[in-house]
Design an enzyme around this catalytic site. Structure first.
Site, PDB file in Angstrom:
ATOM      1  CE1 TYR A 148     -45.958  54.761  26.853  1.00  0.00           C
ATOM      2  CE2 TYR A 148     -45.271  53.834  24.832  1.00  0.00           C
ATOM      3  CZ  TYR A 148     -46.322  54.426  25.880  1.00  0.00           C
ATOM      4  OH  TYR A 148     -47.415  54.427  25.396  1.00  0.00           O
ATOM      5  CG  MET A 149     -37.573  52.779  26.980  1.00  0.00           C
ATOM      6  SD  MET A 149     -36.561  51.129  26.411  1.00  0.00           S
ATOM      7  CE  MET A 149     -35.811  52.077  24.831  1.00  0.00           C
TER       8      MET A 149
END
Length: 706
Positions: free
Chosen positions: A665-666
């Site tokens: 996600y990051m």
């Protein structure tokens, strides 16, 4: 790149009551990596029947025709919100028809005295949607997932199957009597016996499903009739003895076992894609066993049967030699040459037979790198549209149309709380919940306190049956609307029951269709990537801005700052974990080290005082200079500071899984740019696996901004 208000479609105009008279869309099989856990309830399904269920990907020759048919036509507002994905469209259709009749009746009454109002050409909703289609908005993004040629030549060696079960002959006890078992029966019983010291045997669902698996293999006429009378101690003791034998092996014996294993697996680890050698992800077919799953999975404990070559489809180049089937007496189920997909092999999941397991290239492959870059760039692009989307859903919260308000609330939760959209489940699937499938009893509206906060408690099973439990402060309008939705059905005819859907007038499909009118390829899951990345970037910026000389800070402290920011992202995305079994023991060891170090520092302080007075001597009786003692004291105090920080971070992160948000996600460029800007070794943040996976991001500049 920025969004244009003249071309964006406001939520209030786009959201209409859904009506449908068409068949429901076909459900796509889930893509499950080959290393994902699974198990089976299809032992009695004939192999031919299972093979018939396996999908045949389109050939390269058919790719062009598939691409044409997959293009979205320019749709009217009514068409965008049609479909039967939610299963509630019939009710909505009746409501909409009643509303139209009322409007027509009112128009007839007012027609005599009403004057027609001129409308500017091209300013209507349909015209806006047509313009969006012309500009690429609202169309499904075409990516490299079976819609274009991905490779020219492909060579690989297939997949590696687990060895056949070898009976150990140790008899279990039933009602204090030894019992004879066939190899198939012994295999299941041994799998259960080996779970003796795990928490799974404390879970009723696991025990129930495991007992059903035992009964299935034992048959109706077997002497074993009750799990309570079963004593697996002899098998458990055999298992412990085998483990001890492995521990007692010499270093040379262990090395020989490892060398033999590596030699057997060597050819499966790599493949040749065009002119490059790529690493294969997980080339092993899972061995049979009791399915464990994640969280509170309803199928945990079911028997995960053995997968045979006849169930496997091999995808390989036409000019490549078809890999030899490694299991004697068997053959591959199907061999194909599909240049539009990137998987090497697939088979039906033994637990959920409608789902497929795939063997893909490793995370550091070129295909995956291109996919990751596209994913994060799409999330970055959302920055240009997010304010428009937020403005529209806040406006939609005040709409008189209940469906519009439901969609506005759902988008708010997806955006602000990073909830997954949530799709409807079939009866035989895990009853997990997302934003659009929240039930009334998943939400508790807390009383508004003196501080004026409007808080809601969410409690449901999310993805992988992981419990999501969170008290969140939400906007007053969202609070009042959701409370209203929990009281009566969309048609207002009856009070809602606890098991009824909170948002009963729309579905995740409607939300994603709406998102595509804002930005090409936008879906609910892009919001999770966006919010995770933007949150990390914001928190790191706040920490570094708070100190003028952040680069001079010790590396351990900078690492702790990063972990705290990572923790906030993990909490946002509900990446929880249970406290590790070894946590208490690990903390005890740290506390012992800390206690010893505190005593050492205390002693050095006393020595320093004596040294300054010229009274401190070493073991040989020689006087020691104060500067020398001071150096030792400073080093000990620095070690003490690091150890205290290590203990605090370890305790703080015990129930949070940092890895998932890092992997999925990051945006890795945020982390790499931060490390470069503040002189922090990237190896302190990313392990070897992530360094390999995100090799494409290593060249980003320290000034990179998400």
């Amino acid at each position: 790149m920025s969004s244009s208000s003249s071309e964006e479609v406001p939520l209030a105009k786009l959201v209409a009551a859904r009506s449908s008279d068409g068949p429901p869309a076909a459900k796509k099989p889930k893509v499950i990596p080959a290393n994902a856990d699974s198990d089976s309830d299809s032992d009695d399904v004939p192999l031919a029947a299972r093979m018939a269920k396996m999908p045949v990907p389109a050939s390269p020759q058919a790719a062009s025709s598939t691409k044409k048919s997959s293009k979205l036509s320019k749709k009217s507002l009514k068409q965008i919100h049609s479909g039967t994905s939610s299963g509630r469209s019939e009710k909505l259709k009746k409501i909409k028809q009643q509303k139209i009749k009322k409007e027509r009746k009112a128009n007839k009454v007012a027609k005599a005295g009403a004057k027609p109002t001129a409308r500017k050409a091209g300013s209507g909703i349909k015209s806006k949607i047509k313009r969006n289609a012309a500009n690429g908005k609202g169309k499904k993004a075409v990516e490299g997932n079976g819609k274009k040629v991905m490779w020219t030549t492909l060579h690989h060696h297939g997949v590696l199957f687990p060895p056949e079960y070898t009976p150990h002959g140790v008899k279990m006890l039933y009602d204090n009597k030894a019992v004879d078992l066939t190899p198939a029966q012994e295999e299941v019983m041994t799998a259960y016996a080996m779970m003796r010291e795990t928490d799974y045997l404390k879970k009723p669902t696991f025990v129930k499903n495991a007992w059903n698996a035992m009964k299935a293999v034992l048959g109706k006429n077997h002497v074993i009739k009750s799990l309570d009378k079963c004593d697996f101690t002899p098998i458990w003791e055999w298992h412990l003895a085998e483990k001890e034998k492995k521990k007692q092996m010499t270093k040379e014996e262990k090395k020989k076992v490892k060398e033999d294993k590596d030699a057997a697996e060597a050819k499966y680890k790599f493949c040749q894609v065009d002119d490059r050698r790529e690493q294969v992800g997980n080339f092993r077919v899972e061995p049979p066993g009791l399915f464990r799953g994640r969280g509170e999975h309803p199928k945990m404990g079911m028997w995960k049967r053995r997968v045979y070559p006849e169930e496997v489809t091999i995808n390989i180049g036409e000019d490549a030699e078809v890999p030899k089937c490694p299991v004697p007496g068997h053959r591959w189920g199907r061999v194909q040459h599909d240049h539009t997909v990137t998987w090497l092999a697939c088979w039906n999941d033994p637990i959920n037979v409608r789902d497929l397991k795939y063997v893909f290239l490793a995370a550091n492959s070129q295909f995956k790198a291109e996919s990751d870059l596209a994913k994060y760039e799409k999330a970055r692009k959302l920055k240009d549209y997010i304010e428009k989307i937020r403005k529209d859903y806040m406006k939609g919260l005040k709409s008189k149309d209940k469906v519009k308000r439901q969609m506005a609330c759902a988008i708010y939760l997806i955006d602000r709380l990073a909830l997954r959209a949530g799709h409807e489940k079939d009866e035989d699937e895990a009853d997990t919940v997302g934003c659009c499938t929240l039930k009334v009893d998943n939400v508790e509206f807390l009383d508004v306190g003196d501080d004026g906060k409007h808080e809601v408690k969410f409690d449901f099973l999310g993805k992988d049956s992981i419990r999501y439990e969170n008290v969140a402060e939400i906007h007053e309008l969202v609070y009042s609307n959701m409370k209203d939705f929990s009281l009566k059905t969309i048609d207002g005819k009856r009070a809602k029951r606890p098991e009824d859907l909170l948002f009963d007038g729309m579905s995740a499909t409607d939300i994603n269709q709406l998102f595509k009118c804002y930005m090409p390829g936008l879906s609910a899951k892009v919001f999770r990537t966006y919010n995770a990345s933007i949150t990390l970037a914001k928190l790191l910026r706040e920490q570094t801005d708070a100190q003028q000389r952040y680069s001079g800070k010790p590396v351990e402290e900078k690492k702790a700052d990063y972990d705290r920011a990572n923790k906030e992202v993990a909490i946002l995305c509900n990446h929880q974990r249970s406290v590790p079994k070894g946590h208490a023991g690990s903390m005890d060891k740290l506390n012992e080290k800390l206690k010893a170090l505190v005593e050492e520092v205390k002693g050095l302080k006393d020595d320093f005082k004596k040294a300054k007075a010229g009274e401190h001597k070493d073991a040989k009786g020689k006087f020691v200079a104060a500067e020398k003692v001071k150096t030792k004291l400073d080093r000990a105090q620095e070690r003490l500071k690091k150890l205290k920080l290590q203990r605090a971070v370890k305790e703080d992160l015990k129930t949070v899984a940092l890895g998932t948000s890092k992997i999925n996600y990051m945006d890795p460029r945020i982390t790499i740019a931060w490390c470069k800007a503040f002189e922090t070794p990237i190896e302190k943040i990313f392990n070897k696996s992530l360094l390999s996976k995100f090799h494409w991001a290593m060249t980003c500049e320290p000034t990179f901004s998400f």
